[in-house]
Design a protein around this motif. Structure first.
Motif, PDB file in Angstrom:
ATOM      1  N   MET A  57      16.532  33.127   4.586  1.00  0.00           N
ATOM      2  CA  MET A  57      15.224  33.617   4.146  1.00  0.00           C
ATOM      3  C   MET A  57      15.416  34.809   3.220  1.00  0.00           C
ATOM      4  O   MET A  57      15.980  35.818   3.624  1.00  0.00           O
ATOM      5  CB  MET A  57      14.387  33.998   5.358  1.00  0.00           C
ATOM      6  N   LYS A  58      14.970  34.659   1.984  1.00  0.00           N
ATOM      7  CA  LYS A  58      15.304  35.631   0.960  1.00  0.00           C
ATOM      8  C   LYS A  58      14.758  37.028   1.249  1.00  0.00           C
ATOM      9  O   LYS A  58      15.318  38.023   0.786  1.00  0.00           O
ATOM     10  CB  LYS A  58      14.813  35.146  -0.400  1.00  0.00           C
ATOM     11  N   ASP A  59      13.637  37.141   1.981  1.00  0.00           N
ATOM     12  CA  ASP A  59      13.059  38.453   2.226  1.00  0.00           C
ATOM     13  C   ASP A  59      13.437  39.040   3.583  1.00  0.00           C
ATOM     14  O   ASP A  59      12.931  40.077   3.975  1.00  0.00           O
ATOM     15  CB  ASP A  59      11.536  38.397   2.092  1.00  0.00           C
ATOM     16  N   LEU A  60      14.337  38.373   4.288  1.00  0.00           N
ATOM     17  CA  LEU A  60      14.769  38.866   5.592  1.00  0.00           C
ATOM     18  C   LEU A  60      15.960  39.793   5.379  1.00  0.00           C
ATOM     19  O   LEU A  60      17.101  39.463   5.654  1.00  0.00           O
ATOM     20  CB  LEU A  60      15.145  37.696   6.509  1.00  0.00           C
ATOM     21  N   LYS A  61      15.667  40.977   4.854  1.00  0.00           N
ATOM     22  CA  LYS A  61      16.701  41.944   4.510  1.00  0.00           C
ATOM     23  C   LYS A  61      16.546  43.187   5.374  1.00  0.00           C
ATOM     24  O   LYS A  61      15.429  43.598   5.693  1.00  0.00           O
ATOM     25  CB  LYS A  61      16.599  42.319   3.032  1.00  0.00           C
ATOM     26  N   PRO A  62      17.668  43.815   5.745  1.00  0.00           N
ATOM     27  CA  PRO A  62      17.584  45.010   6.607  1.00  0.00           C
ATOM     28  C   PRO A  62      16.638  46.071   6.087  1.00  0.00           C
ATOM     29  O   PRO A  62      15.896  46.691   6.856  1.00  0.00           O
ATOM     30  CB  PRO A  62      19.042  45.499   6.630  1.00  0.00           C
ATOM     31  N   GLU A  63      16.650  46.308   4.770  1.00  0.00           N
ATOM     32  CA  GLU A  63      15.819  47.381   4.218  1.00  0.00           C
ATOM     33  C   GLU A  63      14.330  47.105   4.370  1.00  0.00           C
ATOM     34  O   GLU A  63      13.511  48.029   4.308  1.00  0.00           O
ATOM     35  CB  GLU A  63      16.161  47.629   2.748  1.00  0.00           C
ATOM     36  N   THR A  64      13.970  45.847   4.600  1.00  0.00           N
ATOM     37  CA  THR A  64      12.556  45.510   4.822  1.00  0.00           C
ATOM     38  C   THR A  64      12.034  46.147   6.107  1.00  0.00           C
ATOM     39  O   THR A  64      10.851  46.472   6.212  1.00  0.00           O
ATOM     40  CB  THR A  64      12.385  43.983   4.913  1.00  0.00           C
ATOM     41  N   PHE A  65      12.919  46.333   7.063  1.00  0.00           N
ATOM     42  CA  PHE A  65      12.521  46.791   8.397  1.00  0.00           C
ATOM     43  C   PHE A  65      12.932  48.233   8.693  1.00  0.00           C
ATOM     44  O   PHE A  65      12.421  48.842   9.631  1.00  0.00           O
ATOM     45  CB  PHE A  65      13.140  45.873   9.451  1.00  0.00           C
ATOM     46  N   GLU A  66      13.859  48.768   7.909  1.00  0.00           N
ATOM     47  CA  GLU A  66      14.388  50.106   8.187  1.00  0.00           C
ATOM     48  C   GLU A  66      13.365  51.187   7.851  1.00  0.00           C
ATOM     49  O   GLU A  66      12.680  51.122   6.824  1.00  0.00           O
ATOM     50  CB  GLU A  66      15.668  50.349   7.386  1.00  0.00           C
ATOM     51  N   VAL A  67      13.279  52.193   8.712  1.00  0.00           N
ATOM     52  CA  VAL A  67      12.363  53.315   8.514  1.00  0.00           C
ATOM     53  C   VAL A  67      13.088  54.397   7.712  1.00  0.00           C
ATOM     54  O   VAL A  67      13.992  55.058   8.216  1.00  0.00           O
ATOM     55  CB  VAL A  67      11.864  53.879   9.853  1.00  0.00           C
ATOM     56  N   LYS A  68      12.665  54.567   6.453  1.00  0.00           N
ATOM     57  CA  LYS A  68      13.282  55.566   5.584  1.00  0.00           C
ATOM     58  C   LYS A  68      12.297  56.658   5.184  1.00  0.00           C
ATOM     59  O   LYS A  68      12.681  57.650   4.568  1.00  0.00           O
ATOM     60  CB  LYS A  68      13.850  54.894   4.342  1.00  0.00           C
ATOM     61  N   SER A  69      11.042  56.451   5.499  1.00  0.00           N
ATOM     62  CA  SER A  69      10.013  57.466   5.243  1.00  0.00           C
ATOM     63  C   SER A  69       8.985  57.369   6.361  1.00  0.00           C
ATOM     64  O   SER A  69       9.042  56.454   7.189  1.00  0.00           O
ATOM     65  CB  SER A  69       9.358  57.238   3.877  1.00  0.00           C
ATOM     66  N   GLU A  70       8.071  58.302   6.389  1.00  0.00           N
ATOM     67  CA  GLU A  70       7.106  58.351   7.494  1.00  0.00           C
ATOM     68  C   GLU A  70       6.250  57.086   7.547  1.00  0.00           C
ATOM     69  O   GLU A  70       5.773  56.605   6.525  1.00  0.00           O
ATOM     70  CB  GLU A  70       6.230  59.588   7.353  1.00  0.00           C
ATOM     71  N   ILE A  71       6.097  56.554   8.758  1.00  0.00           N
ATOM     72  CA  ILE A  71       5.326  55.322   8.939  1.00  0.00           C
ATOM     73  C   ILE A  71       4.106  55.567   9.826  1.00  0.00           C
ATOM     74  O   ILE A  71       4.041  56.540  10.581  1.00  0.00           O
ATOM     75  CB  ILE A  71       6.196  54.190   9.540  1.00  0.00           C
ATOM     76  N   THR A  72       3.152  54.660   9.707  1.00  0.00           N
ATOM     77  CA  THR A  72       1.993  54.612  10.595  1.00  0.00           C
ATOM     78  C   THR A  72       2.011  53.245  11.255  1.00  0.00           C
ATOM     79  O   THR A  72       1.836  52.224  10.570  1.00  0.00           O
ATOM     80  CB  THR A  72       0.674  54.812   9.820  1.00  0.00           C
ATOM     81  N   LEU A  73       2.255  53.204  12.540  1.00  0.00           N
ATOM     82  CA  LEU A  73       2.442  51.922  13.222  1.00  0.00           C
ATOM     83  C   LEU A  73       1.254  50.986  13.063  1.00  0.00           C
ATOM     84  O   LEU A  73       1.422  49.775  12.896  1.00  0.00           O
ATOM     85  CB  LEU A  73       2.717  52.157  14.714  1.00  0.00           C
ATOM     86  N   SER A  74       0.064  51.539  13.112  1.00  0.00           N
ATOM     87  CA  SER A  74      -1.124  50.683  13.046  1.00  0.00           C
ATOM     88  C   SER A  74      -1.256  49.966  11.706  1.00  0.00           C
ATOM     89  O   SER A  74      -2.004  48.992  11.583  1.00  0.00           O
ATOM     90  CB  SER A  74      -2.385  51.506  13.324  1.00  0.00           C
ATOM     91  N   ASN A  75      -0.520  50.435  10.696  1.00  0.00           N
ATOM     92  CA  ASN A  75      -0.573  49.800   9.379  1.00  0.00           C
ATOM     93  C   ASN A  75       0.501  48.729   9.199  1.00  0.00           C
ATOM     94  O   ASN A  75       0.541  48.066   8.155  1.00  0.00           O
ATOM     95  CB  ASN A  75      -0.400  50.846   8.274  1.00  0.00           C
TER      96      ASN A  75
END
Length: 292
Positions: free
Chosen positions: A1-19
């Motif tokens: 799957m072309k978009d199943l990349k680690p960087e897609t899921f890694e937290v590198k900046s502040e996140i809001t879980l509900s989003n």
């Protein structure tokens, strides 16, 4: 799957879980996802053998998530092709009397994987800034100096504890432990469905506890504290990955793929070569065995 990349899921900046999405590949056939996982985990199994032979790194996999987020089944399915000598799974529950007689990181430290092995922690040292923030009275069981009531557990206390956790992970990384922290991001609606299935299916009844419903009422608090913990502690050497968890097969595939793709980047993890003397005498050793 072309978009199943680690960087897609890694937290590198502040996140809001509900989003953030809680569903991944909802339109994918479950059998196809399982087929893909099988291929990935076989490669992971071979990589684990190499890591074991190399004997310089260890891998710590931290799994966090709300009740029913799929931690147990993920461990079963992702690590199915591992050699049992190369992976150790530890599930952390309510601290025992012995564990409470030490500092809160002690039980996690003694469960760390040795070099060459994978360690999977089902619930982790983050319970000490998650469950204890929702239920600060639990901190009193640690019998800490200067903490005699819930009123003593202020923002400064949590700031210090987060700093201790970051220092703990920094120490591990500097000494050869590769750290992965996965948050299985489950929707409240899907948790409801999974709890109902536990009640509907007799073979699943044992997993249900009335306490699950009490904790469910605190859903928003848990989400706030998970978000805060993730934002405070996702670092280059100990990153958080947020895995949409409503679709279990997709979540397993995502975790397995992240492990495989990122570990492949460690080009120094190689099987050791035979020493020159052994290489020179391979033919002789074979002859000895064949002529027995």
């Amino acid at each position: 799957m072309k978009d199943l990349k680690p960087e897609t899921f890694e937290v590198k900046s502040e996140i809001t879980l509900s989003n953030l999405e809680t569903t991944l590949y909802a339109d994918q056939n479950e059998k196809e996802l399982e087929k893909k996982l099988k291929k990935v985990r076989k490669k992971l199994g071979k990589l684990q053998d190499t890591l074991y032979a190399h004997d310089s790194y260890s891998v710590l996999i931290c799994l966090q998530g709300m009740d029913t987020s799929g931690k147990d089944s993920l461990i079963r399915e992702v690590f199915k092709d591992f050699n049992v000598r190369g992976v150790e799974v530890t599930s952390f529950k309510v601290p025992t009397e012995l564990e409470l007689s030490h500092d809160y990181l002690w039980r996690h430290y003694i469960a760390l994987p040795q070099r060459g092995k994978f360690g999977v922690h089902n619930r982790t040292h983050y319970e000490n800034v998650l469950v204890t923030r929702v239920h600060p009275e639990y901190i009193l069981n640690e019998n800490l100096p200067g903490v005699t009531s819930v009123q003593d557990i202020d923002d400064q206390f949590w700031d210090a504890r987060f700093e201790q956790i970051k220092n703990f992970e920094k120490h591990l990384a500097q000494n050869g432990t590769i750290i992965y922290k996965f948050f299985l991001h489950l929707s409240k609606e899907e948790q409801k469905n999974r709890l109902l299935r536990r009640l509907d299916k007799q073979e699943k009844n044992w997993k249900f506890s009335a306490g699950d419903l009490k904790e469910r009422k605190l859903w928003d608090e848990y989400q706030d504290y998970y978000q805060d913990a993730i934002n405070r502690t996702s670092t280059e050497k100990a990153p958080w990955y947020i895995i949409p968890a409503d679709n279990k097969p997709a979540a397993r595939l995502a975790v397995a793929t992240i492990l495989l793709e990122t570990l492949k980047m460690y080009s120094d993890i190689q099987e050791p070569e035979l020493d020159e003397k052994t290489k020179e005498n391979i033919s002789e050793y074979k002859a000895q065995l064949e002529n027995e």
